[in-house]
Design a protein around this motif. Structure first.
Motif, PDB file in Angstrom:
ATOM      1  N   ARG A  48       0.824  -1.205   0.000  1.00 51.85           N
ATOM      2  CA  ARG A  48       0.000   0.000   0.000  1.00 51.85           C
ATOM      3  C   ARG A  48       0.863   1.262   0.000  1.00 51.85           C
ATOM      4  NH1 ARG A  48      -3.638   0.265   4.767  1.00 51.85           N
ATOM      5  NH2 ARG A  48      -4.503   2.052   3.661  1.00 51.85           N
ATOM      6  N   GLN A  53      -1.166   4.361  -1.438  1.00 53.38           N
ATOM      7  CA  GLN A  53      -2.504   4.211  -0.871  1.00 53.38           C
ATOM      8  C   GLN A  53      -2.495   4.033   0.651  1.00 53.38           C
ATOM      9  OE1 GLN A  53      -3.925   0.921  -3.202  1.00 53.38           O
ATOM     10  NE2 GLN A  53      -4.644   2.234  -4.862  1.00 53.38           N
ATOM     11  N   TYR A  54      -1.329   4.292   1.257  1.00 56.46           N
ATOM     12  CA  TYR A  54      -1.223   4.157   2.712  1.00 56.46           C
ATOM     13  C   TYR A  54      -1.475   5.523   3.336  1.00 56.46           C
ATOM     14  CZ  TYR A  54       0.709   2.696   7.245  1.00 56.46           C
ATOM     15  OH  TYR A  54       0.875   2.391   8.584  1.00 56.46           O
TER      16      TYR A  54
END
Length: 291
Positions: A48, A53-54
């Motif tokens: 991620r 997307q973290y």
């Protein structure tokens, strides 16, 4: 089948940070599994991070990974700075309740871009819409919405316009508008006349190009083309395409897909009127609305 990019929950700083950490891992010849085994992160979390997307990645976590990859102090400082940017509150936070699913992703892309290429065959592109044009569309879309909510949509559109098309903006914006979008009456003839004059005014800005695809060119692409936007970014960040539709949208980031959209845009641009001829055509349409 075209690929659909999943850019939800991501921002440009997050993607830049993720790509840099992925490159550092590749330079070590390590897999995600190996790094997960040797660090405090799970494989899923590392994946991620690398995909951008973290959410709320901590500076200390980035510094930890940089030490693990043996990166220099300067490189570590730069990546830690990206981590700080990744967690900055976005400017449209106060408008989240107004946004349809997926639109916040587009706003994140728009806020970081340096170049846009819009094709719009149906309505005036959002960044060129006057307040009255926006109000009319919003009222048609949500007839029972309170006036305060409608005005919030107008405010959001105006903020976007100022950020992207202002004279000192770093972004370059090119609009291809089919002539049918200019003849379609939204609200009233008065609103449309003012809308056309506004487009002409905007087209005189150094960083804004407006060209009209006239009725006379027929169907230059050989098929129906729905609205789309090619979005380019700084620092070699890969371009994406945002394709709009009435019931949803798709974001493409595959290199082949983006190149296909560029070829399509070039074909449409080659059929469009030159800039001055486009202004003359728009003024003529405005004159008809004023009669």
């Amino acid at each position: 089948m075209p690929s659909k990019a999943n850019l939800s929950g991501t921002t440009l700083p997050r993607r830049q940070l993720g790509r840099a950490l992925r490159d550092a891992r590749h330079a070590q010849g390590a897999t995600l599994e190996q790094v997960a085994r040797d660090t405090e992160f799970s494989r899923a979390t590392l994946s991620r991070i690398e995909l951008g997307q973290y959410e709320r990645i901590k500076v200390r976590e980035v510094e930890y990974l940089c030490r693990h990859y043996g990166l220099s102090a300067d490189r570590t400082t730069y990546l830690a700075g990206l981590a700080s940017q990744a967690n900055t509150k976005v400017w449209w936070q106060g408008y989240q309740h107004l946004l349809v699913p997926g639109y916040s992703t587009y706003l994140a892309l728009e806020s970081s871009a340096t170049e846009f290429h819009f094709f719009q065959p149906l309505v005036v592109p959002g960044l060129l819409q006057t307040a009255d044009y926006v109000r009319t569309l919003q009222r048609l879309f949500a007839p029972d919405a309170p006036s305060e909510e409608i005005e919030k949509h107008v405010e959001l559109r105006e903020q976007r316009r100022r950020r992207v098309t202002q004279r000192h903006s770093r972004a370059r914006v090119e609009f291809l508008i089919h002539e049918s979008a200019l003849h379609s009456v939204v609200g009233s003839n008065r609103i449309m006349a003012a809308q056309c004059h506004h487009i002409v005014d905007m087209s005189t800005r150094d960083n804004v190009v407006v060209r009209v695809l006239p009725f006379a060119v027929g169907v230059p692409a050989g098929s129906v083309v729905t609205p789309f936007i090619i979005i380019d970014f700084p620092d070699n960040e890969p371009s994406v395409v945002y394709a709009e539709a009435a019931i949803g949208s798709m974001t493409f980031d595959d290199t082949e897909d983006v190149n296909n959209f560029r070829v399509l845009f070039d074909k449409l641009r080659n059929a469009a009127l030159e800039e001055q001829h486009s202004r003359d055509r728009i003024r003529k349409i405005a004159g008809r609305f004023q009669q």
